[in-house]
Write an enzyme that holds these catalytic residues in place. Structure first.
Site, PDB file in Angstrom:
ATOM      1  N   GLN A  18      -9.898  -9.697  -0.246  1.00 28.72           N
ATOM      2  CA  GLN A  18      -8.910  -9.725   0.817  1.00 28.72           C
ATOM      3  C   GLN A  18      -9.487  -9.236   2.141  1.00 28.72           C
ATOM      4  OE1 GLN A  18      -5.747 -11.011   0.732  1.00 28.72           O
ATOM      5  NE2 GLN A  18      -6.366 -11.764  -1.286  1.00 28.72           N
ATOM      6  N   GLU A  96       0.260  -1.516  -0.546  1.00 26.64           N
ATOM      7  CA  GLU A  96       1.566  -1.147  -1.085  1.00 26.64           C
ATOM      8  C   GLU A  96       1.381  -0.489  -2.454  1.00 26.64           C
ATOM      9  OE1 GLU A  96       4.170  -4.411  -2.101  1.00 26.64           O
ATOM     10  OE2 GLU A  96       2.474  -5.790  -2.296  1.00 26.64           O
ATOM     11  N   GLU A 210      16.486  -4.447   7.756  1.00 24.35           N
ATOM     12  CA  GLU A 210      17.021  -4.772   6.437  1.00 24.35           C
ATOM     13  C   GLU A 210      17.769  -3.564   5.899  1.00 24.35           C
ATOM     14  OE1 GLU A 210      13.228  -4.100   3.508  1.00 24.35           O
ATOM     15  OE2 GLU A 210      13.187  -5.871   4.771  1.00 24.35           O
ATOM     16  N   HIS A 247      11.610  -4.658  -0.836  1.00 26.20           N
ATOM     17  CA  HIS A 247      10.882  -3.519  -0.309  1.00 26.20           C
ATOM     18  C   HIS A 247      11.385  -2.224  -0.939  1.00 26.20           C
ATOM     19  CE1 HIS A 247       9.734  -5.823   3.583  1.00 26.20           C
ATOM     20  NE2 HIS A 247       8.765  -5.876   2.690  1.00 26.20           N
TER      21      HIS A 247
END
Length: 293
Positions: A18, A96, A210, A247
């Site tokens: 990545q 994450e 959100e 999330h």
């Protein structure tokens, strides 16, 4: 927290799959990379850039304004500590699922430093025409183009959609700030709003929130004093109470974090809240030209 052309970036984890993929994309978009970090490959070159054993070693040899973390969750804390010790001003943490204990340790270390963290679990930051840091399609002119709308988003995918709509509407973006979707992040919605308020290129703000947490309500307190128009979309309107969304930070607790409370707080200070992502660009496109063109 807004990337500017000429700022130099250190990629921690540059030799991984990545790290390599996105480093190439960042270079293509104009981002100035100073080098990368991999303790096992120190002294080598990768993508034509020097690889250092640590961020501390890197700053002894090259100037680094920003560090970006492409490091697995179990090692992310040490990578952030390394960047803090190196004195790097902005640390963009893409990772994450970092253990909660490690995130708490990171925040404690940040309080005694001069560094600022964006993330964890951020998609990164973009300044169209100048460069980007992270995993956004900042090199794609169909999604990002220079303009005057600053975009704040917890979600990378929703942020990309909004930026695509803004570009199709002929507006473009002054900056994109992905604050991250974890419950304990370093840069909040209010922090990002203040940065865009100070930014001379930003004439209007698109705020994508959100459900969960209280960041949008806290941002509303600052929005009250802003003269730049703000339009917002809040994801999770149809989510049942207590439902965990994509999330980790999108969890509604009793008495706070709901769609209704966020919308009410923003509208009470003059922020226009739209019902769908597509309406956001349409609303901004219809503002007077001097505000959002």
């Amino acid at each position: 927290m807004i990337y500017r052309a000429g700022q130099t970036v250190l990629v921690q984890g540059i030799t991984g799959k990545q790290g390599t993929f996105w480093a190439e994309k960042m270079i293509a978009a104009g981002t100035k990379l100073a080098g990368g970090v991999n303790p096992k490959r120190a002294g080598e070159t990768h993508l034509g850039l020097p690889v250092f054993g640590s961020a501390v070693d890197a700053v002894r040899q090259v100037h680094c304004d920003i560090a970006v973390i492409f490091i697995p969750p179990g090692m992310a804390r040490d990578a952030v500590f390394d960047a803090i010790e190196a004195g790097i001003g902005t640390i963009v943490v893409l990772t994450e699922h970092i253990p909660a204990r490690d995130v708490i340790d990171i925040h404690a270390r940040l309080r005694d430093s001069t560094s600022r963290m964006i993330g964890p679990n951020t998609a990164g930051i973009v300044t169209p025409g100048e460069g980007f840091i992270g995993i956004m399609p900042g090199d794609n002119p169909n999604v990002f183009k220079p303009g005057h709308v600053g975009v704040i988003s917890r979600s990378g995918s929703l942020g990309t959609l909004i930026c695509l709509n803004l570009t199709r509407a002929g507006l473009g973006q002054s900056a994109f700030i992905g604050i991250g979707g974890d419950p304990m992040i370093g840069t909040t919605t209010r922090d990002a709003l203040e940065a865009l308020d100070r930014d001379e290129r930003t004439r209007a703000v698109a705020l994508i929130g959100e459900i969960g947490g209280a960041m949008e309500e806290q941002a509303a307190e600052y929005a009250r004093r802003m003269r730049k128009p703000i339009v917002s979309f809040i994801a999770g309107r149809s989510s049942p109470p207590g439902k965990k969304m994509g999330h980790a930070g999108a969890i509604v607790t009793e008495g706070g974090g709901s769609y209704e409370s966020k919308r009410r707080a923003l509208e009470s200070v003059g922020v226009r809240v739209v019902d769908t992502p597509n309406e956001l660009a349409t609303y901004l496109a219809n503002l007077p030209a001097e505000q959002a063109a």
